[in-house]
Design a protein around this motif. Structure first.
Motif, PDB file in Angstrom:
ATOM      1  N   SER A 168       0.815  -1.209   0.000  1.00  0.00           N
ATOM      2  CA  SER A 168       0.000   0.000   0.000  1.00  0.00           C
ATOM      3  C   SER A 168       0.853   1.265   0.000  1.00  0.00           C
ATOM      4  N   LEU A 169       1.952   1.240   0.748  1.00  0.00           N
ATOM      5  CA  LEU A 169       2.873   2.371   0.748  1.00  0.00           C
ATOM      6  C   LEU A 169       3.488   2.581  -0.624  1.00  0.00           C
ATOM      7  N   PHE A 170       3.921   1.499  -1.237  1.00  0.00           N
ATOM      8  CA  PHE A 170       4.524   1.583  -2.560  1.00  0.00           C
ATOM      9  C   PHE A 170       3.547   2.205  -3.553  1.00  0.00           C
ATOM     10  N   LYS A 171       2.295   1.782  -3.481  1.00  0.00           N
ATOM     11  CA  LYS A 171       1.289   2.259  -4.431  1.00  0.00           C
ATOM     12  C   LYS A 171       0.945   3.729  -4.224  1.00  0.00           C
ATOM     13  N   ILE A 172       0.809   4.152  -2.964  1.00  0.00           N
ATOM     14  CA  ILE A 172       0.465   5.560  -2.748  1.00  0.00           C
ATOM     15  C   ILE A 172       1.660   6.458  -3.082  1.00  0.00           C
ATOM     16  N   PHE A 173       2.872   6.016  -2.780  1.00  0.00           N
ATOM     17  CA  PHE A 173       4.054   6.800  -3.130  1.00  0.00           C
ATOM     18  C   PHE A 173       4.190   6.913  -4.645  1.00  0.00           C
ATOM     19  N   ASP A 174       3.932   5.814  -5.330  1.00  0.00           N
ATOM     20  CA  ASP A 174       4.034   5.811  -6.782  1.00  0.00           C
ATOM     21  C   ASP A 174       2.975   6.725  -7.401  1.00  0.00           C
ATOM     22  N   SER A 175       1.756   6.687  -6.862  1.00  0.00           N
ATOM     23  CA  SER A 175       0.666   7.498  -7.414  1.00  0.00           C
ATOM     24  C   SER A 175       0.899   8.985  -7.197  1.00  0.00           C
ATOM     25  N   GLY A 176       1.630   9.334  -6.144  1.00  0.00           N
ATOM     26  CA  GLY A 176       1.862  10.741  -5.855  1.00  0.00           C
ATOM     27  C   GLY A 176       3.133  11.294  -6.443  1.00  0.00           C
ATOM     28  N   GLY A 177       3.977  10.423  -6.974  1.00  0.00           N
ATOM     29  CA  GLY A 177       5.233  10.871  -7.547  1.00  0.00           C
ATOM     30  C   GLY A 177       6.372  10.920  -6.551  1.00  0.00           C
ATOM     31  N   TYR A 178       6.206  10.263  -5.397  1.00  0.00           N
ATOM     32  CA  TYR A 178       7.263  10.234  -4.381  1.00  0.00           C
ATOM     33  C   TYR A 178       8.474   9.429  -4.853  1.00  0.00           C
ATOM     34  N   ILE A 179       8.209   8.392  -5.629  1.00  0.00           N
ATOM     35  CA  ILE A 179       9.293   7.530  -6.105  1.00  0.00           C
ATOM     36  C   ILE A 179       9.231   7.458  -7.628  1.00  0.00           C
ATOM     37  N   LYS A 180      10.395   7.254  -8.228  1.00  0.00           N
ATOM     38  CA  LYS A 180      10.449   7.155  -9.685  1.00  0.00           C
ATOM     39  C   LYS A 180      11.346   5.996 -10.088  1.00  0.00           C
ATOM     40  N   ASN A 181      10.860   5.235 -11.049  1.00  0.00           N
ATOM     41  CA  ASN A 181      11.659   4.156 -11.629  1.00  0.00           C
ATOM     42  C   ASN A 181      12.235   3.212 -10.573  1.00  0.00           C
ATOM     43  N   LYS A 182      11.413   2.889  -9.574  1.00  0.00           N
ATOM     44  CA  LYS A 182      11.860   1.971  -8.530  1.00  0.00           C
ATOM     45  C   LYS A 182      10.926   0.764  -8.501  1.00  0.00           C
ATOM     46  N   SER A 183      11.486  -0.419  -8.521  1.00  0.00           N
ATOM     47  CA  SER A 183      10.674  -1.628  -8.478  1.00  0.00           C
ATOM     48  C   SER A 183      10.139  -1.840  -7.065  1.00  0.00           C
ATOM     49  N   PHE A 184       9.102  -2.652  -6.967  1.00  0.00           N
ATOM     50  CA  PHE A 184       8.553  -2.950  -5.638  1.00  0.00           C
ATOM     51  C   PHE A 184       9.600  -3.621  -4.759  1.00  0.00           C
ATOM     52  N   GLN A 185      10.365  -4.527  -5.338  1.00  0.00           N
ATOM     53  CA  GLN A 185      11.384  -5.227  -4.560  1.00  0.00           C
ATOM     54  C   GLN A 185      12.425  -4.248  -4.013  1.00  0.00           C
ATOM     55  N   ASP A 186      12.854  -3.308  -4.841  1.00  0.00           N
ATOM     56  CA  ASP A 186      13.818  -2.303  -4.374  1.00  0.00           C
ATOM     57  C   ASP A 186      13.203  -1.418  -3.295  1.00  0.00           C
ATOM     58  N   PHE A 187      11.920  -1.095  -3.468  1.00  0.00           N
ATOM     59  CA  PHE A 187      11.233  -0.282  -2.465  1.00  0.00           C
ATOM     60  C   PHE A 187      11.221  -0.992  -1.107  1.00  0.00           C
ATOM     61  N   VAL A 188      10.910  -2.267  -1.118  1.00  0.00           N
ATOM     62  CA  VAL A 188      10.879  -3.031   0.145  1.00  0.00           C
ATOM     63  C   VAL A 188      12.256  -3.032   0.793  1.00  0.00           C
ATOM     64  N   HIS A 189      13.299  -3.298  -0.004  1.00  0.00           N
ATOM     65  CA  HIS A 189      14.654  -3.356   0.539  1.00  0.00           C
ATOM     66  C   HIS A 189      15.118  -2.002   1.075  1.00  0.00           C
ATOM     67  N   GLU A 190      14.855  -0.954   0.312  1.00  0.00           N
ATOM     68  CA  GLU A 190      15.411   0.362   0.652  1.00  0.00           C
ATOM     69  C   GLU A 190      14.520   1.184   1.585  1.00  0.00           C
ATOM     70  N   ASP A 191      13.222   1.152   1.334  1.00  0.00           N
ATOM     71  CA  ASP A 191      12.326   2.080   2.017  1.00  0.00           C
ATOM     72  C   ASP A 191      11.478   1.443   3.117  1.00  0.00           C
ATOM     73  N   PHE A 192      11.406   0.128   3.147  1.00  0.00           N
ATOM     74  CA  PHE A 192      10.581  -0.538   4.165  1.00  0.00           C
ATOM     75  C   PHE A 192      11.432  -1.317   5.159  1.00  0.00           C
ATOM     76  N   LEU A 193      12.392  -2.067   4.640  1.00  0.00           N
ATOM     77  CA  LEU A 193      13.272  -2.842   5.517  1.00  0.00           C
ATOM     78  C   LEU A 193      14.587  -2.122   5.805  1.00  0.00           C
ATOM     79  N   GLY A 194      14.919  -1.132   5.000  1.00  0.00           N
ATOM     80  CA  GLY A 194      16.203  -0.450   5.116  1.00  0.00           C
ATOM     81  C   GLY A 194      16.311   0.459   6.334  1.00  0.00           C
TER      82      GLY A 194
END
Length: 296
Positions: A133-159
């Motif tokens: 849900s975080l990945f989707k709302i960030f993507d819809s708002g333009g918070y993240i660009k060209n980042k895969s879900f897997q990278d998002f989990v590693h960097e922004d959720f578990l990092g």
């Protein structure tokens, strides 16, 4: 406030080792807003709704307001009007006697409310669905660009720079506190609320000291079904604080707040390898806590 650089290139705000979301108040002066929240004096009947982002905050906020009003009527003011860290000036929240919403960790909650045995609602959603849900709302708002879900989990959720200390640390501390604050805190899981909305609302009403009213509960369940609440958010609100915040950050205004409202959507995004890695992280980081989220 017009950003001179791309939003995604702006440094993540932090304070006392805690990484924070890129919202205007934290980008300007995180120490000021966190200290202001901690020093805030709420009214004696105020209730704090504490959630890690994307855990069903708007849903719970609306249902709690209906319980307190004794009417299944939608709030005309958005939840953002009582979102503590989203407000640059907390004067309007001094002695506020309704429900306030926050994502800040336990140590930054208003001290007088906590020390005075004020009521706190904690809503927890299983971390895999939260990550999606975080990945989707960030993507819809333009918070993240060209980042895969897997990278998002590693960097922004578990990092190490996961906001608010990350899902694990955030909820772990609240759960520790809930274990010793039986009369002051109620823990509601997103999944149980989906399965048994009526039963969980009856439990919440008892916690809030609201007289049991079967018809009111039935009406709230109906009015707060996902699609009805999503539609109401478009036509009932008298303010547009979310869009205003996005404009201030030069991001997309039509961020997707109400997406699916489902449990188990994580299965459509987690690979087998990522799922195994995530489960290992959960076991390691939550080993002191007897809490096991439901994975639909």
């Amino acid at each position: 406030m017009t950003m001179a650089v791309d939003f995604c290139d702006i440094e993540i705000p932090d304070y006392e080792g805690l990484y924070l979301p890129k919202i205007p108040t934290f980008l300007k002066d995180p120490g000021h807003i966190l200290t202001s929240i901690r020093n805030l004096t709420l009214g004696p009947d105020a209730i704090i709704l504490a959630t890690y982002p994307r855990s069903g905050t708007h849903w719970m906020y609306e249902m709690t307001e209906m319980l307190l009003k004794g009417k299944a009527e939608y709030c005309r003011k958005s939840r953002e009007t009582a979102y503590l860290e989203g407000l640059s000036d907390l004067d309007s929240m001094q002695f506020y006697n309704r429900i306030v919403s926050t994502h800040v960790p336990f140590q930054w909650l208003p001290r007088k409310h906590v020390d005075g045995c004020g009521k706190i609602i904690l809503v927890i959603r299983n971390p895999k669905d939260t990550a999606v849900s975080l990945f989707k709302i960030f993507d819809s708002g333009g918070y993240i660009k060209n980042k895969s879900f897997q990278d998002f989990v590693h960097e922004d959720f578990l990092g190490p720079k996961a906001m608010h200390g990350g899902w694990f640390e955030y909820n772990k501390e609240f759960l520790k506190q809930a274990a010793t604050r039986k009369n002051e805190m109620i823990v509601i899981t997103f999944e149980k609320l989906k399965k048994d909305t009526k039963g969980e609302l009856l439990r919440l009403a008892k916690f809030l000291g609201v007289k049991e009213d079967e018809q009111l509960i039935k009406d709230i369940v109906d009015k707060c079904s996902f699609n009805k609440l999503k539609d109401a958010d478009k036509v009932v609100r008298e303010d547009n604080l979310m869009a205003e915040t996005m404009r201030e950050l030069s991001l997309k205004e039509n961020v997707v707040v109400y997406r699916k409202g489902e449990a188990g959507d994580w299965k459509n995004y987690f690979t087998v390898a990522l799922n195994e890695e995530f489960d290992k992280a959960y076991t390691e980081r939550m080993k002191e806590i007897d809490f096991y989220p439901e994975y639909e």
